[in-house]
Design a protein around this motif. Structure first.
Motif, PDB file in Angstrom:
ATOM      1  N   ALA A  46       0.833  -1.214   0.000  1.00  0.00           N
ATOM      2  CA  ALA A  46       0.000   0.000   0.000  1.00  0.00           C
ATOM      3  C   ALA A  46       0.867   1.264   0.000  1.00  0.00           C
ATOM      4  O   ALA A  46       0.589   2.214  -0.736  1.00  0.00           O
ATOM      5  N   TYR A  50       0.917   3.743  -3.177  1.00  0.00           N
ATOM      6  CA  TYR A  50       0.454   5.116  -2.953  1.00  0.00           C
ATOM      7  C   TYR A  50       1.512   6.140  -3.376  1.00  0.00           C
ATOM      8  O   TYR A  50       1.205   7.118  -4.060  1.00  0.00           O
TER       9      TYR A  50
ATOM     10  N   VAL B  62      -3.752   4.237   4.261  1.00  0.00           N
ATOM     11  CA  VAL B  62      -2.679   3.390   3.728  1.00  0.00           C
ATOM     12  C   VAL B  62      -1.931   2.670   4.859  1.00  0.00           C
ATOM     13  O   VAL B  62      -1.575   1.511   4.753  1.00  0.00           O
TER      14      VAL B  62
END
Ligand SMILES: Nc1ncnc2c1ncn2[C@@H]1O[C@H](COP(=O)(O)OP(=O)(O)OP(=O)(O)O)[C@@H](O)[C@H]1O
Ligand SMILES: [Mg+2]
Lengths: 150, 110
Positions: A46, A50, B62
């Motif tokens: 992630a 990102y 996140v």
């Protein structure tokens, strides 16, 4: 690697779309959660995804990210057709950034994105040129087989 | 330390609905730059920031941060609050400056 992916999906990343930037990474995270990866693998994917996605939004003029879940790793291939990175070694240094004031006001420009991607991946390839843009191949080994991580 | 105690300490106001004040907060991080937040291997439970756009909330998502406290009495737009509620990320706001909020939180947590 070709052909044997257990799962594959491509997400479009739109240029300068700050309102939705990062959405592909959120979806990727949800997919990995559903598959049942352990949280440290999900977190590493992630973060890498990102950071790469934000760079495509800010510098790459839009592009896409392809997620492939393989038997022993998770691959992210992030591509744009932007101006390329003139000096990759320099760009990889913590703190190096060409972010504009506007990007800094949005919370970016620490010059930590590429180093964060590197830190969270087991293998990182950067293929970049002014004619073809930038392609990141990020490989994160999954601990399905019980091997160490980090 | 319970979120309730931190809310009191910073005299913070709740921005999202359904905040769990019993949430246990063991560590926090303070920054206006998101890659800085993402650079540590353990991001912590709480983010103190002056950045009020959707990226603050996405960054928290996140790395599974549960709480964001905005400093200097800044508040995000309605759609950002909605995004946080959808992901069960609790948003609060304090009038205190980043420095003061950090000082208070540091003294209380560590
Ligand atoms: N896809 C890309 N295309 C062109 N240039 C890029 C791309 N990705 C990164 N760069 C260049 O490399 C620099 C460093 O990138 P990096 O992600 O490490 O930091 P940043 O994006 O400037 O700040 P941060 O990621 O901390 O918010 C960028 O400032 C930019 O000049
Ligand atoms: Mg970046």
């Amino acid at each position: 690697m070709p052909g044997k992916a257990l799962f594959q999906k491509t997400f479009t990343i739109k240029k300068d779309d700050f309102a939705n930037a990062g959405e592909a990474s959120v979806q990727i995270k949800n997919i990995l959660k559903d598959v049942g990866f352990d949280s440290s693998v999900i977190r590493r994917v992630a973060v890498a995804s990102y950071e790469a996605e934000m760079n495509v939004v800010m510098y790459g003029g839009g592009g896409n990210v392809r997620l492939a879940v393989n038997p022993d790793n998770v691959m992210l291939v992030v591509e744009d057709k932007g101006p390329g990175i003139p000096d990759v070694d320099q760009a990889m240094q913590e703190g190096f950034s060409t972010a504009t004031d506007e990007m800094r006001e949005m919370g970016f420009g620490a010059g930590m994105g590429l180093p964060n991607i590197k830190r969270n991946s087991d293998d990182l390839k950067i293929i970049t040129s002014p004619d073809s843009g930038t392609r990141l191949e990020i490989c994160i080994r999954s601990s399905v087989s019980g091997t160490e991580e980090n | 330390m319970k979120l309730e105690k931190i809310k009191e300490l910073l005299q913070a106001e709740e921005l999202t609905s359904g905040i769990d004040l019993n949430l246990e907060i063991a560590s926090a991080r303070a920054s206006d730059l998101m890659s800085d937040v993402l650079s540590s291997s353990h991001a912590g439970d709480l983010l103190l920031t002056g950045l009020v756009n959707a990226q603050a909330v996405r960054t928290a998502n996140v790395v599974d941060m549960k709480v964001i406290i905005f400093v200097r009495d800044k508040a995000p737009a309605a759609d950002t609050i909605q995004l946080a509620e959808q992901w069960n990320i609790h948003l609060l706001a304090t009038k205190k400056s980043m420095l003061e909020a950090c000082g208070l939180l540091w003294a209380a947590l560590y």
